[in-house]
Design a protein around this motif. Sequence first.
Motif, PDB file in Angstrom:
ATOM      1  N   SER A 133      26.395 -37.889  -1.870  1.00 62.23           N
ATOM      2  CA  SER A 133      24.951 -37.935  -2.099  1.00 62.23           C
ATOM      3  C   SER A 133      24.106 -37.858  -0.843  1.00 62.23           C
ATOM      4  N   TYR A 140      31.642 -41.302 -14.864  1.00 62.15           N
ATOM      5  CA  TYR A 140      32.516 -40.130 -14.769  1.00 62.15           C
ATOM      6  C   TYR A 140      33.994 -40.501 -14.818  1.00 62.15           C
ATOM      7  N   THR A 178      23.848 -44.329 -11.977  1.00 62.50           N
ATOM      8  CA  THR A 178      24.225 -43.318 -11.001  1.00 62.50           C
ATOM      9  C   THR A 178      25.514 -42.685 -11.477  1.00 62.50           C
ATOM     10  N   SER A 208      27.836 -38.564 -11.717  1.00 64.79           N
ATOM     11  CA  SER A 208      28.065 -37.259 -11.106  1.00 64.79           C
ATOM     12  C   SER A 208      27.061 -36.222 -11.613  1.00 64.79           C
ATOM     13  N   TYR A 209      26.943 -35.158 -10.835  1.00 61.90           N
ATOM     14  CA  TYR A 209      26.014 -34.074 -11.193  1.00 61.90           C
ATOM     15  C   TYR A 209      26.637 -32.728 -10.821  1.00 61.90           C
ATOM     16  N   ARG A 210      26.505 -31.781 -11.719  1.00 66.42           N
ATOM     17  CA  ARG A 210      26.884 -30.402 -11.418  1.00 66.42           C
ATOM     18  C   ARG A 210      25.728 -29.483 -11.811  1.00 66.42           C
ATOM     19  N   GLY A 268      22.777 -31.688 -15.767  1.00 63.63           N
ATOM     20  CA  GLY A 268      21.540 -32.416 -15.515  1.00 63.63           C
ATOM     21  C   GLY A 268      20.828 -32.917 -16.754  1.00 63.63           C
ATOM     22  N   GLN A 274      14.789 -38.880 -13.336  1.00 66.84           N
ATOM     23  CA  GLN A 274      16.049 -38.396 -12.791  1.00 66.84           C
ATOM     24  C   GLN A 274      15.825 -37.826 -11.398  1.00 66.84           C
ATOM     25  N   VAL A 281      18.208 -35.970  -8.257  1.00 67.94           N
ATOM     26  CA  VAL A 281      19.511 -35.399  -7.910  1.00 67.94           C
ATOM     27  C   VAL A 281      19.665 -35.402  -6.397  1.00 67.94           C
ATOM     28  N   GLN A 334      23.541 -37.895  -9.587  1.00 70.48           N
ATOM     29  CA  GLN A 334      22.228 -38.014 -10.215  1.00 70.48           C
ATOM     30  C   GLN A 334      21.917 -39.486 -10.440  1.00 70.48           C
ATOM     31  N   GLY A 364      14.355 -33.098  -7.815  1.00 68.02           N
ATOM     32  CA  GLY A 364      15.630 -32.729  -7.210  1.00 68.02           C
ATOM     33  C   GLY A 364      15.540 -32.775  -5.697  1.00 68.02           C
TER      34      GLY A 364
END
Length: 227
Positions: free
Chosen positions: A30, A126, A151, A153-155, A178, A195, A197, A202, A226
């Motif tokens: 992050s 996750y 908090t 994961s984000y893709r 997202g 939100q 990122v 995220q 973002g």
Amino acid sequence: MNLARRTMNAPALAAVYERVWRPTVFYLASGRSNAADRRFAVEALHLHSARRVLDIACGPGNFTRYLSEQVPADGYVTGIDFSPPMLARALADNSGPRAGYVRGDARFLPFPDGTFDAVCCFGALYLIPDPLVAAREMVRVLAPGGRLAVTTSYRPDNPFGELTRRAAGLSGLRMFGGQTFPELFAAAGLVEIDQEVHRFLQYLTAVKPAAGVPRPLDHPAASGRGI
């Protein structure tokens, strides 16, 4: 049990998780420090007025203990985790007058509806089997007017994001798009969904409307800031 979950249940990891593992991995993922994440938790959960707080997947309890130092004098933070080695470390190192621990499954939280003024889960969805079930459980135990912070994961929604999803999946880690959690929270009736990122993580916050407040007809998915 996949590789990621076996790793999180290892006694050796419990011993170094908060001092070495978490600061390093989260910074790489992050670009944020532990101090920044702690500020996020305090601000997002309004800990100055939260008297009943639940920290899901609390690990060895360092974060739980910190949260307990931010609540009012009559406040209390409960950490829950499925890993016996993590909980043993939490009980040994991070018990306190306003912090305690219980073993449990995030998919079946052992608390009545609306128990907590604030609920958080930092860096664990996750890893949890059936993460959307666990997220709905978070909403269930949140009291009206309470605040939620997550908090995970984000893709990104592009070929690179698909590559990260496949690569992470080899170890059992999930990479979430997202819209997954903003849409889930909106469908559950939460409001003020926000939100941010940061690289591959995220940061989400939301509020359960207070009793008697009409549910909005339309739910914006998120503010979508973002970085």
